[in-house]
Design a protein around this motif. Structure first.
Motif, PDB file in Angstrom:
ATOM      1  N   ALA A 376      -3.012 -17.817   0.041  1.00  0.00           N
ATOM      2  CA  ALA A 376      -3.427 -18.309   1.359  1.00  0.00           C
ATOM      3  C   ALA A 376      -2.226 -18.720   2.197  1.00  0.00           C
ATOM      4  O   ALA A 376      -2.172 -18.449   3.411  1.00  0.00           O
ATOM      5  N   ILE A 377      -1.256 -19.380   1.578  1.00  0.00           N
ATOM      6  CA  ILE A 377      -0.052 -19.769   2.318  1.00  0.00           C
ATOM      7  C   ILE A 377       0.715 -18.523   2.775  1.00  0.00           C
ATOM      8  O   ILE A 377       1.140 -18.426   3.931  1.00  0.00           O
ATOM      9  N   ALA A 378       0.880 -17.553   1.882  1.00  0.00           N
ATOM     10  CA  ALA A 378       1.601 -16.324   2.242  1.00  0.00           C
ATOM     11  C   ALA A 378       0.898 -15.612   3.390  1.00  0.00           C
ATOM     12  O   ALA A 378       1.544 -15.095   4.313  1.00  0.00           O
ATOM     13  N   ARG A 379      -0.443 -15.588   3.342  1.00  0.00           N
ATOM     14  CA  ARG A 379      -1.195 -14.943   4.425  1.00  0.00           C
ATOM     15  C   ARG A 379      -0.964 -15.661   5.753  1.00  0.00           C
ATOM     16  O   ARG A 379      -0.789 -15.025   6.803  1.00  0.00           O
ATOM     17  N   ASP A 380      -0.951 -16.995   5.725  1.00  0.00           N
ATOM     18  CA  ASP A 380      -0.734 -17.756   6.957  1.00  0.00           C
ATOM     19  C   ASP A 380       0.671 -17.533   7.512  1.00  0.00           C
ATOM     20  O   ASP A 380       0.866 -17.464   8.731  1.00  0.00           O
ATOM     21  N   ASN A 428     -12.242  -3.876  14.679  1.00  0.00           N
ATOM     22  CA  ASN A 428     -11.199  -4.352  13.762  1.00  0.00           C
ATOM     23  C   ASN A 428     -10.654  -5.741  14.088  1.00  0.00           C
ATOM     24  O   ASN A 428     -10.120  -6.428  13.215  1.00  0.00           O
ATOM     25  N   GLY A 429     -10.695  -6.169  15.332  1.00  0.00           N
ATOM     26  CA  GLY A 429     -10.264  -7.518  15.677  1.00  0.00           C
ATOM     27  C   GLY A 429      -8.791  -7.692  15.959  1.00  0.00           C
ATOM     28  O   GLY A 429      -8.311  -8.828  16.109  1.00  0.00           O
ATOM     29  N   TYR A 430      -8.026  -6.603  16.046  1.00  0.00           N
ATOM     30  CA  TYR A 430      -6.590  -6.729  16.301  1.00  0.00           C
ATOM     31  C   TYR A 430      -6.297  -7.443  17.625  1.00  0.00           C
ATOM     32  O   TYR A 430      -5.424  -8.307  17.704  1.00  0.00           O
ATOM     33  N   GLU A 431      -7.018  -7.061  18.682  1.00  0.00           N
ATOM     34  CA  GLU A 431      -6.721  -7.605  20.005  1.00  0.00           C
ATOM     35  C   GLU A 431      -6.906  -9.116  20.050  1.00  0.00           C
ATOM     36  O   GLU A 431      -6.140  -9.836  20.695  1.00  0.00           O
ATOM     37  N   GLU A 432      -7.937  -9.614  19.357  1.00  0.00           N
ATOM     38  CA  GLU A 432      -8.195 -11.049  19.357  1.00  0.00           C
ATOM     39  C   GLU A 432      -7.249 -11.800  18.425  1.00  0.00           C
ATOM     40  O   GLU A 432      -6.751 -12.882  18.755  1.00  0.00           O
ATOM     41  N   ALA A 433      -6.992 -11.234  17.253  1.00  0.00           N
ATOM     42  CA  ALA A 433      -6.174 -11.927  16.250  1.00  0.00           C
ATOM     43  C   ALA A 433      -4.699 -11.959  16.616  1.00  0.00           C
ATOM     44  O   ALA A 433      -4.013 -12.970  16.382  1.00  0.00           O
ATOM     45  N   PHE A 434      -4.217 -10.856  17.208  1.00  0.00           N
ATOM     46  CA  PHE A 434      -2.786 -10.743  17.507  1.00  0.00           C
ATOM     47  C   PHE A 434      -2.601 -10.231  18.935  1.00  0.00           C
ATOM     48  O   PHE A 434      -2.384  -9.032  19.145  1.00  0.00           O
ATOM     49  N   PRO A 435      -2.711 -11.131  19.923  1.00  0.00           N
ATOM     50  CA  PRO A 435      -2.548 -10.705  21.324  1.00  0.00           C
ATOM     51  C   PRO A 435      -1.220  -9.984  21.534  1.00  0.00           C
ATOM     52  O   PRO A 435      -0.194 -10.356  20.955  1.00  0.00           O
ATOM     53  N   LEU A 573      -7.637  -5.540   7.046  1.00  0.00           N
ATOM     54  CA  LEU A 573      -6.197  -5.494   7.255  1.00  0.00           C
ATOM     55  C   LEU A 573      -5.762  -6.578   8.237  1.00  0.00           C
ATOM     56  O   LEU A 573      -4.709  -7.214   8.074  1.00  0.00           O
ATOM     57  N   VAL A 574      -6.578  -6.791   9.269  1.00  0.00           N
ATOM     58  CA  VAL A 574      -6.281  -7.821  10.256  1.00  0.00           C
ATOM     59  C   VAL A 574      -6.374  -9.207   9.614  1.00  0.00           C
ATOM     60  O   VAL A 574      -5.477 -10.046   9.778  1.00  0.00           O
ATOM     61  N   GLN A 575      -7.434  -9.449   8.873  1.00  0.00           N
ATOM     62  CA  GLN A 575      -7.609 -10.746   8.215  1.00  0.00           C
ATOM     63  C   GLN A 575      -6.483 -11.033   7.224  1.00  0.00           C
ATOM     64  O   GLN A 575      -6.053 -12.177   7.066  1.00  0.00           O
ATOM     65  N   ASP A 576      -6.000  -9.990   6.557  1.00  0.00           N
ATOM     66  CA  ASP A 576      -4.939 -10.154   5.564  1.00  0.00           C
ATOM     67  C   ASP A 576      -3.559 -10.190   6.190  1.00  0.00           C
ATOM     68  O   ASP A 576      -2.563 -10.383   5.477  1.00  0.00           O
ATOM     69  N   ALA A 577      -3.470  -9.989   7.527  1.00  0.00           N
ATOM     70  CA  ALA A 577      -2.180  -9.940   8.225  1.00  0.00           C
ATOM     71  C   ALA A 577      -1.247  -8.948   7.547  1.00  0.00           C
ATOM     72  O   ALA A 577      -0.099  -9.243   7.218  1.00  0.00           O
ATOM     73  N   PHE A 578      -1.771  -7.740   7.359  1.00  0.00           N
ATOM     74  CA  PHE A 578      -1.009  -6.678   6.696  1.00  0.00           C
ATOM     75  C   PHE A 578       0.195  -6.249   7.536  1.00  0.00           C
ATOM     76  O   PHE A 578       1.302  -6.059   7.030  1.00  0.00           O
ATOM     77  N   GLY A 579      -0.022  -6.052   8.840  1.00  0.00           N
ATOM     78  CA  GLY A 579       1.026  -5.574   9.737  1.00  0.00           C
ATOM     79  C   GLY A 579       0.415  -5.278  11.084  1.00  0.00           C
ATOM     80  O   GLY A 579      -0.740  -5.636  11.349  1.00  0.00           O
TER      81      GLY A 579
END
Length: 635
Positions: A376-380, A428-435, A573-579
């Protein structure tokens, strides 16, 4: 000067690294007999400029899986299928045939024609197909992917007596049991253990089976070597397969020049590889024994290497090369359009998209191991870092001057012009998660994530990209300025000219910025990027829910359902902050008008796909000689 603009292709091409395809009928005047020169442009040569050197003959291995290798191998070796200029699949029946004989279970028969041979005279046959299946199926590996240790070049260092083939293919993994070979040795029957939507794109021939077995097992006779290889696979002979897999992984890697052993670069297609100097050039000459439907119309092809796009353009202007496909910048396009009437410029969306991926398996800042195994810390920490990537600034500064309609790409799975692009992005949620725009709210969100995680800032992040590529260096500078200004992370420049060969060694970097070039139109192409242990998953990414969705996509034939599943998968992938995907590459091809038939497609091998249609109508650059290479090296 002639300038032709071509539109982006609308096919839903997915991201992967490698391609081998082409199409249409032979050029006018060509015949089916490689020994007959009627219709051949006599004593003709075309020289291409390219940004990365050829370095390995095995394009299916984890180290050789790169476009720089694929374009050379495409000119050298034939295949069962290829893509035409409309990205339709066409069979090359002059090489062989394939036919689906059953849907339940899915069964496909591949047959190589009797007159197809490697350039040493050894027939191409089912042994070559069996090796391709065994090497890319993963079924024989006794060393688990998570146990593999590699050196800086990506070679396995702890294989020992284990079987470990470094390349994997989702199609091959679904083929169970061991394929059967016909009595004449020309046909192989593949039985899939489940439906597979992309079966027509998922299987082919790689390196010569007899060469692998001769070297790995110490056998001098090609026929005996193939028989020994077939026996080893059919009997799951671990001792023999360990030696075979090690040679398959490493035996076809080139050093600084053409190997003395000619068996390491055999051809069965239109061209023979005749000269090579690492980072300088390769030379290929027409194969006089090729008798297929797509014979070389130009007698000699040379590819010169230079990672500097402006230097490639200068080489074109100076008459050192005839065709270039540089990474586009505003300066490149303006300079190309100023060359004059003797040159043609083609522009449009290319097959490649830019992205940044984060390593989760190197003990670095994005790996749970750095925090006592706390995922969880690594993901954050990954999320905080990605929040600071100024994608809009990158596109606005580097891409819109070339393509005013360009936008930040918001999915890894489809090109912006694809019919399923908007649906995947909506899910996928990319636009909301990572403006795409980094503002104070982005910094505040990143700060809160790191504060809650209890990590000390600033955190060093090593970013690897191409040290010789101007646009990537400009891109890295934009990212560094924004990220460093936040005070949360500190960018360490880990750029390297050999970045492609180093991707599998994540000890060299924490984040990588590069491009995936599409190799086909199948929905399963992205499988190689996100499945644990797959050939393009360098980063240790492993999400069982993603893997389950990849499995479901592979057996789904309804395109609307595939799109829904892709959206669900990418949301993980978005939730996991893959890239992050960043942008679709703008494409620029420039060539002198004495070359006709240049017509790039939006798939690898791009400008090389229709080599049999090239024609020389005037002066061209000559290919380098060994003496020239020696001179260049001493200057």
């Amino acid at each position: 000067m002639k300038i032709r603009r071509f539109a982006a292709f609308g096919a839903a091409v997915a991201a992967t690294a490698l391609a081998l395809s082409a199409c249409q009928s032979p050029g006018s005047g060509s015949d089916d007999n490689g020994g007959d020169d009627e219709g051949l442009s006599q004593d003709t040569a075309v020289t291409f400029g390219w940004n990365q050197s050829f370095y390995e003959y095995n394009g299916d291995s984890s180290t050789g899986n790169a476009t720089a290798n694929a374009i050379v191998l495409y000119l050298m070796n034939s295949a069962f299928r290829y893509f035409d200029e409309d990205l339709n699949i066409a069979q090359d029946t002059s090489f062989g045939t394939y036919e689906k004989t059953s849907d339940d279970p899915l069964t496909v028969e591949y047959t190589v024609n009797d007159d197809v041979a490697w350039s040493d005279g050894t027939p191409v046959d089912a042994a070559d197909m069996l090796l391709s299946w065994a090497a890319t199926s993963g079924h024989f590996n006794t060393l688990a992917d998570e146990e593999v240790e590699t050196d800086e070049e990506g070679n396995v260092t702890n294989q020992g007596d284990n079987v470990y083939f470094s390349g994997t293919s989702v199609a091959s993994s679904y083929i169970i049991p061991t394929p059967e070979i016909s009595e004449d040795g020309k046909t192989i029957t593949l039985v899939y253990d489940r439906p597979f939507a992309d079966w027509e794109q998922g299987f082919g021939i790689g390196v010569p089976a007899h060469v692998v077995a001769m070297h790995a097992l110490g056998i001098d006779d090609a026929t005996e070597a193939k028989e020994a290889l077939i026996d080893a696979i059919n009997n799951d002979d671990t001792e023999a397969l360990a030696a075979i897999s090690q040679f398959w992984n490493e035996g076809f890697q080139f050093g600084d020049s053409l190997p003395d052993d000619e068996s390491l670069y055999l051809s069965n297609g239109a061209y023979l590889l005749t000269d090579f100097v690492r980072d300088q050039y390769v030379t290929l000459e027409r194969n006089p024994d090729y008798n297929g439907d797509r014979p070389a119309n130009v007698e000699r092809v040379t590819i010169r290497y230079n990672g500097d796009p402006m230097a490639s353009l200068q080489a074109l202007q100076n008459g050192e090369v005839d065709v270039i496909e540089p990474q586009a910048t505003t300066d490149i396009l303006q300079a190309a359009e100023a060359l004059g009437e003797d040159f043609t410029v083609l522009t449009g969306d290319a097959a490649t998209y830019e992205h940044i991926d984060l390593a989760q398996n190197n003990g670095g800042p994005f790996d749970p191991a750095a925090y006592g195994g706390d995922a969880a810390i690594a993901r954050d920490v990954r999320e905080a870092f990605l929040l600071l990537i100024p994608r809009e600034d990158i596109v606005d500064t580097l891409i819109r001057p070339l393509n005013p309609e360009a936008n930040v790409r918001q999915t890894n799975l489809a090109v912006p012009s694809a019919p399923n692009y908007d649906a995947i992005v909506a899910a996928n949620g990319y636009e909301e998660a990572f403006p795409a725009v980094v503002d104070q709210s982005s910094i505040d969100r990143a700060t809160q994530l790191l504060t809650d995680a209890g990590v000390t800032t600033p955190i060093d992040v090593r970013i690897m990209t191409d040290s010789l590529n101007t646009r990537r260096q400009n891109q890295l500078q934009i990212i560094s300025d924004t990220v460093n200004a936040s005070g949360l992370f500190s960018i360490v420049d880990a750029s390297n000219a050999d970045w492609g060969a180093l991707l599998s060694d994540t000890s060299q970097y924490d984040a990588a910025i590069f491009g995936w070039q599409s190799t086909g139109t199948g929905a399963t192409n992205s499988d190689a990027n996100y499945r644990p242990g797959a050939i393009n998953n360098f980063y240790g990414y492993d999400n069982p829910e993603v893997t389950a969705l990849l499995d479901e996509i592979a057996v789904t034939t309804d395109q609307d359902t595939v799109t829904e599943l892709q959206g669900e998968m990418e949301a993980f992938l978005v939730q996991d902050a893959f890239g992050l995907p960043i942008y679709q590459h703008p494409g620029v091809d420039v060539y002198r008008n004495s070359i006709e038939g240049i017509n790039p497609i939006a798939l690898s091998p791009t400008v090389f796909w229709n080599y049999w249609e090239w024609d020389v109508t005037g002066d061209t650059a000559g290919e380098p000689t060994s003496e020239e290479a020696t001179e260049e090296a001493t200057e």
